[in-house]
Design an enzyme around this catalytic site. Structure first.
Site, PDB file in Angstrom:
ATOM      1  N   THR A  63      -3.546   6.719   1.863  1.00  0.00           N
ATOM      2  CA  THR A  63      -3.676   8.143   2.181  1.00  0.00           C
ATOM      3  C   THR A  63      -4.298   8.890   0.996  1.00  0.00           C
ATOM      4  OG1 THR A  63      -1.588   7.863   3.412  1.00  0.00           O
ATOM      5  CG2 THR A  63      -2.558  10.060   3.381  1.00  0.00           C
ATOM      6  N   GLU A  76       0.883  -1.166   0.000  1.00  0.00           N
ATOM      7  CA  GLU A  76       0.000   0.000   0.000  1.00  0.00           C
ATOM      8  C   GLU A  76       0.922   1.217   0.000  1.00  0.00           C
ATOM      9  OE1 GLU A  76      -2.611   2.574   3.100  1.00  0.00           O
ATOM     10  OE2 GLU A  76      -2.911   0.394   3.225  1.00  0.00           O
ATOM     11  N   LYS A 114     -11.316   0.014   6.859  1.00  0.00           N
ATOM     12  CA  LYS A 114     -10.048   0.078   7.582  1.00  0.00           C
ATOM     13  C   LYS A 114     -10.350   0.576   8.998  1.00  0.00           C
ATOM     14  CE  LYS A 114      -5.885   3.022   7.323  1.00  0.00           C
ATOM     15  NZ  LYS A 114      -5.111   3.876   6.410  1.00  0.00           N
ATOM     16  N   ARG A 153       1.532  10.126   0.751  1.00  0.00           N
ATOM     17  CA  ARG A 153       2.142  11.090   1.666  1.00  0.00           C
ATOM     18  C   ARG A 153       3.357  11.744   1.031  1.00  0.00           C
ATOM     19  NH1 ARG A 153       2.343   7.220   7.050  1.00  0.00           N
ATOM     20  NH2 ARG A 153       0.163   6.564   6.983  1.00  0.00           N
TER      21      ARG A 153
END
Length: 207
Positions: free
Chosen positions: A69, A41, A129, A45
């Site tokens: 993100t 994943e 999640k 960022r």
């Protein structure tokens, strides 16, 4: 269980990666694949995320690759263009969820309380999640949620070798997201042997 969830369930742990230099992506992917964890994943960022995903996909088409993100539609577009299998967001943003659904891209949004779970279910989501897992009450909180709601969870945030099996022991947990086997400093410094050792260790911990 969806095909995506089934693939993640086989892996049990999804490495959550922040990579600053896309030129290191292929070597990192090689380390993951050759040491038993052919998935990633890659979080948005850093500015290198989309390029890193694209390079990983080209080098290892069989890898399970997600974008993490993901905060806005531009991230979704960049992730799809880079050919990801799924996207993950830290929180539950209905706008982002709808956009992913419109584009046919599986999204696993972050939730940490009953109200957010119900809002996600209202939008047809069955895979969520649990984030940030440990600060949000950890295993105890997740057990309380799974006792009530018929959804599958991927805990992330504070998951470590010490507690990963506690999370995986919960029936509704199909996999955990973790950063401990892909620390950014080892990637930056190209300490591939140390990374390989950490990735191998995952298999022994969750076996």
């Amino acid at each position: 269980m969806s095909t995506l969830n089934a693939r993640m369930s086989e892996l049990k742990v999804i490495p959550v990666i922040a990579i600053k230099d896309a030129d290191k992506a292929v070597k990192l992917a090689q380390v993951l694949v050759e040491n038993g964890l052919p998935c990633a994943e890659v979080t948005f960022r850093t500015d290198a995320a989309a390029d890193a995903i694209r390079l990983m996909r080209d080098a290892y088409p069989e890898m399970l690759i997600g974008a993490g993100t993901v905060l806005r539609s531009e991230h979704v577009d960049a992730a799809i263009e880079a050919d990801v299998d799924f996207v993950v967001s830290p929180g539950f943003n209905p706008t982002t969820v709808k956009y992913c659904q419109q584009r046919g891209m599986p999204i696993i949004p972050g939730v940490n309380n009953p109200s957010l779970v119900e809002q996600a279910m209202e939008m047809g989501l069955e895979t969520l999640k649990f984030f940030p897992a440990e600060p949000s009450g950890g295993v105890g909180m997740l057990k309380a949620l799974t006792a009530v709601y018929p959804v599958a969870f991927m805990p992330t945030g504070g998951v470590s070798p010490k507690n990963v099996n506690d999370y995986l022991a919960i029936d509704a947990v199909f996999a955990c997201g973790g950063t401990w086997m892909v620390p950014g400093n080892l990637i930056d410094e190209e300490r591939w042997d140390e990374l390989a050792a950490l990735v191998k260790e995952v298999s022994s911990i969750v076996a």
